[in-house]
Design a protein around this motif. Structure first.
Motif, PDB file in Angstrom:
ATOM      1  N   ARG A 197       0.828  -1.209   0.000  1.00 22.03           N
ATOM      2  CA  ARG A 197       0.000   0.000   0.000  1.00 22.03           C
ATOM      3  C   ARG A 197       0.864   1.262   0.000  1.00 22.03           C
ATOM      4  N   HIS A 198       0.501   2.193  -0.890  1.00 19.79           N
ATOM      5  CA  HIS A 198       1.081   3.542  -0.869  1.00 19.79           C
ATOM      6  C   HIS A 198      -0.057   4.494  -0.532  1.00 19.79           C
ATOM      7  N   ALA A 199      -0.050   5.042   0.676  1.00 14.01           N
ATOM      8  CA  ALA A 199      -1.141   5.889   1.162  1.00 14.01           C
ATOM      9  C   ALA A 199      -0.715   7.347   1.176  1.00 14.01           C
ATOM     10  N   GLU A 210      -7.955  10.107   2.615  1.00 15.72           N
ATOM     11  CA  GLU A 210      -6.774   9.266   2.449  1.00 15.72           C
ATOM     12  C   GLU A 210      -6.950   8.457   1.167  1.00 15.72           C
ATOM     13  N   ALA A 212      -5.385   5.472  -0.868  1.00 17.63           N
ATOM     14  CA  ALA A 212      -4.472   4.337  -0.732  1.00 17.63           C
ATOM     15  C   ALA A 212      -4.416   3.575  -2.049  1.00 17.63           C
ATOM     16  N   ASP A 214      -3.435   0.298  -3.640  1.00 14.13           N
ATOM     17  CA  ASP A 214      -3.197  -1.070  -3.182  1.00 14.13           C
ATOM     18  C   ASP A 214      -2.932  -2.014  -4.342  1.00 14.13           C
TER      19      ASP A 214
END
Length: 263
Positions: A197-199, A210, A212, A214
């Motif tokens: 995950r890059h949030a 937010e 995210a 995934d």
């Protein structure tokens, strides 16, 4: 618990001169089409620019008891956008992200195990129970789905020592009619999720979301399913902010809005 101060939004687009925008406005058409599918209970097809402008409401969750003091009651307003895996970086570089993200965000490797009874009592009653590992931390989460409000879910978290579930911590948030069944039929691991995950946190005038990104895989026995989705979760402000961010992301390519959880 998150609460939206917004009422259901169905805005008529307005042109710069103050007059209503043309009726063939692409953004309006695809958003309205998706909203109709959500209201009819259907899973929307792949479309470009299609998102829901529905602002849901939420029934009050069960009040935690003293035995659940370690659990954190919460709620979430969330929309997923399923995208092609090879296009993920393109969405991450979208103008709305570049212009409004607080920073470069955080990257995590999330390993989750989802549990249920052999008869799938939780799933049949609109519930899910998972334990997620992020680094050295393990968090157990119970989620409920509100059929009348597809973008809003109840969510309760508690720290646990391992990937094994702690049923005692989950019980205060399980309907009373299911508790005896869960006590009589031990939970078993149904499937696992292995996700990178890059949030990133997006601040807009109407609220904070937010975003995210995934990518990973769901595995159940010898079966597997790839995960490639953008998860939008409202952190503060109006629920219409999710709609706004989703529309701007959809301008970057084809997306499939989804109200389905991984479970």
């Amino acid at each position: 618990m998150l609460k939206s101060d917004a009422t259901p939004v169905r805005k008529t687009p307005v042109a710069p001169d103050g007059n209503p925008a043309p009726k063939d406005n692409k953004r309006t058409q695809v958003a309205a089409g998706f909203l109709r599918q959500i209201e009819d209970g259907a899973e929307p097809a792949n479309v470009e620019g299609a998102v829901s402008d529905q602002t849901p409401s939420q029934d009050a969750p069960p009040a935690p008891t003293q035995s659940s003091a370690a659990a954190r009651p919460a709620g979430e307003i969330e929309l997923k956008l399923i995208v092609d895996a090879d296009r993920m970086a393109h969405f991450n570089a979208a103008p709305v992200i570049a212009a409004h993200a607080r920073n470069k965000g955080s990257r995590k490797h999330l390993k989750s195990v989802y549990y249920d009874t052999p008869e799938r009592a939780l799933r049949r009653n609109g519930l899910s129970l998972r334990v997620r590992q992020s680094g050295t931390r393990f968090v157990q989460t119970v989620k409920t789905e509100a059929l009348e409000d597809p973008l809003r879910r109840g969510e309760w978290e508690a720290s646990v020592p391992s990937l094994a579930p702690d049923l005692a911590l989950a019980m205060p948030f399980i309907p009373e009619k299911l508790r005896s069944s869960l006590e009589a039929h031990p939970l078993e691991a149904i499937f696992t999720a292995d996700v990178h995950r890059h949030a990133r946190m997006i601040d807009l005038p109407t609220g904070t979301v937010e975003v995210a990104f995934d990518q990973g895989e769901l595995t159940a026995g010898d079966r597997s399913l790839p995960v490639s989705e953008i998860e939008l979760e409202l952190k503060s402000g109006s629920a219409s902010t999710i709609y706004e961010v989703a529309l701007l992301l959809a301008e970057q390519g084809a997306v499939k809005p989804s109200i389905r959880t991984k479970s």
